[in-house]
Design a protein around this motif. Structure first.
Motif, PDB file in Angstrom:
ATOM      1  N   VAL A  40       0.855  -1.173   0.000  1.00 20.68           N
ATOM      2  CA  VAL A  40       0.000   0.000   0.000  1.00 20.68           C
ATOM      3  C   VAL A  40       0.896   1.229   0.000  1.00 20.68           C
ATOM      4  O   VAL A  40       1.722   1.421   0.887  1.00 20.68           O
ATOM      5  N   GLU A  41       0.729   2.062  -1.024  1.00 15.98           N
ATOM      6  CA  GLU A  41       1.544   3.269  -1.179  1.00 15.98           C
ATOM      7  C   GLU A  41       0.969   4.404  -0.335  1.00 15.98           C
ATOM      8  O   GLU A  41      -0.154   4.329   0.156  1.00 15.98           O
ATOM      9  N   ALA A  42       1.735   5.480  -0.162  1.00 17.12           N
ATOM     10  CA  ALA A  42       1.330   6.630   0.653  1.00 17.12           C
ATOM     11  C   ALA A  42       0.045   7.283   0.146  1.00 17.12           C
ATOM     12  O   ALA A  42      -0.751   7.793   0.935  1.00 17.12           O
ATOM     13  N   ASP A  43      -0.186   7.250  -1.180  1.00 13.02           N
ATOM     14  CA  ASP A  43      -1.390   7.863  -1.741  1.00 13.02           C
ATOM     15  C   ASP A  43      -2.599   6.935  -1.719  1.00 13.02           C
ATOM     16  O   ASP A  43      -3.663   7.282  -2.197  1.00 13.02           O
ATOM     17  N   GLY A  44      -2.439   5.728  -1.165  1.00  9.70           N
ATOM     18  CA  GLY A  44      -3.535   4.775  -1.062  1.00  9.70           C
ATOM     19  C   GLY A  44      -3.596   3.770  -2.194  1.00  9.70           C
ATOM     20  O   GLY A  44      -4.373   2.831  -2.135  1.00  9.70           O
ATOM     21  N   SER A  45      -2.797   3.971  -3.223  1.00  9.96           N
ATOM     22  CA  SER A  45      -2.769   3.007  -4.329  1.00  9.96           C
ATOM     23  C   SER A  45      -1.987   1.771  -3.890  1.00  9.96           C
ATOM     24  O   SER A  45      -1.301   1.785  -2.866  1.00  9.96           O
ATOM     25  N   VAL A  46      -2.109   0.714  -4.648  1.00 13.41           N
ATOM     26  CA  VAL A  46      -1.398  -0.515  -4.317  1.00 13.41           C
ATOM     27  C   VAL A  46      -0.503  -0.930  -5.475  1.00 13.41           C
ATOM     28  O   VAL A  46      -0.810  -0.688  -6.632  1.00 13.41           O
ATOM     29  N   SER A  47       0.632  -1.545  -5.138  1.00  9.10           N
ATOM     30  CA  SER A  47       1.581  -2.071  -6.119  1.00  9.10           C
ATOM     31  C   SER A  47       1.765  -3.555  -5.842  1.00  9.10           C
ATOM     32  O   SER A  47       1.942  -3.960  -4.695  1.00  9.10           O
ATOM     33  N   SER A  48       1.726  -4.354  -6.884  1.00 13.10           N
ATOM     34  CA  SER A  48       1.849  -5.795  -6.734  1.00 13.10           C
ATOM     35  C   SER A  48       3.251  -6.174  -6.272  1.00 13.10           C
ATOM     36  O   SER A  48       4.246  -5.651  -6.758  1.00 13.10           O
ATOM     37  N   LEU A  49       3.307  -7.101  -5.332  1.00 16.52           N
ATOM     38  CA  LEU A  49       4.569  -7.660  -4.849  1.00 16.52           C
ATOM     39  C   LEU A  49       4.679  -9.140  -5.206  1.00 16.52           C
ATOM     40  O   LEU A  49       5.556  -9.835  -4.707  1.00 16.52           O
ATOM     41  N   ASN A  50       3.796  -9.623  -6.070  1.00 15.75           N
ATOM     42  CA  ASN A  50       3.788 -11.046  -6.419  1.00 15.75           C
ATOM     43  C   ASN A  50       5.129 -11.503  -6.967  1.00 15.75           C
ATOM     44  O   ASN A  50       5.561 -12.615  -6.692  1.00 15.75           O
ATOM     45  N   ASP A  51       5.794 -10.658  -7.744  1.00 17.32           N
ATOM     46  CA  ASP A  51       7.079 -11.062  -8.333  1.00 17.32           C
ATOM     47  C   ASP A  51       8.157 -11.264  -7.280  1.00 17.32           C
ATOM     48  O   ASP A  51       9.127 -11.979  -7.503  1.00 17.32           O
ATOM     49  N   LEU A  52       7.997 -10.673  -6.102  1.00 18.42           N
ATOM     50  CA  LEU A  52       8.976 -10.859  -5.020  1.00 18.42           C
ATOM     51  C   LEU A  52       8.710 -12.120  -4.203  1.00 18.42           C
ATOM     52  O   LEU A  52       9.634 -12.715  -3.658  1.00 18.42           O
ATOM     53  N   PHE A  53       7.435 -12.507  -4.117  1.00 18.97           N
ATOM     54  CA  PHE A  53       7.070 -13.620  -3.248  1.00 18.97           C
ATOM     55  C   PHE A  53       6.841 -14.937  -3.961  1.00 18.97           C
ATOM     56  O   PHE A  53       6.954 -15.993  -3.376  1.00 18.97           O
ATOM     57  N   PHE A  54       6.479 -14.872  -5.240  1.00 18.16           N
ATOM     58  CA  PHE A  54       6.111 -16.091  -5.943  1.00 18.16           C
ATOM     59  C   PHE A  54       6.953 -16.244  -7.173  1.00 18.16           C
ATOM     60  O   PHE A  54       7.106 -15.331  -7.965  1.00 18.16           O
ATOM     61  N   GLU A  55       7.476 -17.439  -7.350  1.00 16.53           N
ATOM     62  CA  GLU A  55       8.280 -17.753  -8.524  1.00 16.53           C
ATOM     63  C   GLU A  55       7.352 -17.922  -9.713  1.00 16.53           C
ATOM     64  O   GLU A  55       6.328 -18.591  -9.625  1.00 16.53           O
ATOM     65  N   GLU A  56       7.707 -17.303 -10.814  1.00 18.33           N
ATOM     66  CA  GLU A  56       6.900 -17.442 -12.019  1.00 18.33           C
ATOM     67  C   GLU A  56       7.101 -18.826 -12.613  1.00 18.33           C
ATOM     68  O   GLU A  56       8.022 -19.542 -12.254  1.00 18.33           O
ATOM     69  N   GLU A  57       6.226 -19.163 -13.536  1.00 20.00           N
ATOM     70  CA  GLU A  57       6.345 -20.439 -14.222  1.00 20.00           C
ATOM     71  C   GLU A  57       7.721 -20.522 -14.866  1.00 20.00           C
ATOM     72  O   GLU A  57       8.203 -19.548 -15.430  1.00 20.00           O
ATOM     73  N   PRO A  58       8.372 -21.655 -14.779  1.00 19.11           N
ATOM     74  CA  PRO A  58       9.683 -21.769 -15.409  1.00 19.11           C
ATOM     75  C   PRO A  58       9.574 -21.578 -16.919  1.00 19.11           C
ATOM     76  O   PRO A  58       8.640 -22.060 -17.538  1.00 19.11           O
TER      77      PRO A  58
END
Length: 73
Positions: A40-58
């Motif tokens: 959650v950003e300071a302005d209330g918008s959200v940015s995805s963190l999926n790339d940091l937590f989940f490995e993409e399909e090989p």
């Protein structure tokens, strides 16, 4: 329930299948078996963190082109 990021148990429910960690300020949303994580950003918008937590399909190995030289190299 523990936060996927900081492992805190200070989690609040903000909607159906949506949770917020008060310790590290991330939002977690469940859709079926899939978990989406957002910062959650300071302005209330959200940015995805999926790339940091989940490995993409090989990635599937791609065929490489072999360059053939007519001069015998």
């Amino acid at each position: 329930m523990k936060c996927i990021n900081c492992h805190s148990i200070d989690i609040g429910k903000i909607g159906p299948r949506q949770y917020f960690c008060w310790n590290c300020c991330i939002e977690m949303s469940f859709a079926g078996d899939k978990l989406d994580v957002y910062q959650v950003e300071a302005d209330g918008s959200v940015s995805s963190l999926n790339d940091l937590f989940f490995e993409e399909e090989p990635l599937q190995p791609q065929e490489t082109e072999i360059e053939i030289y007519s001069d015998g190299r």
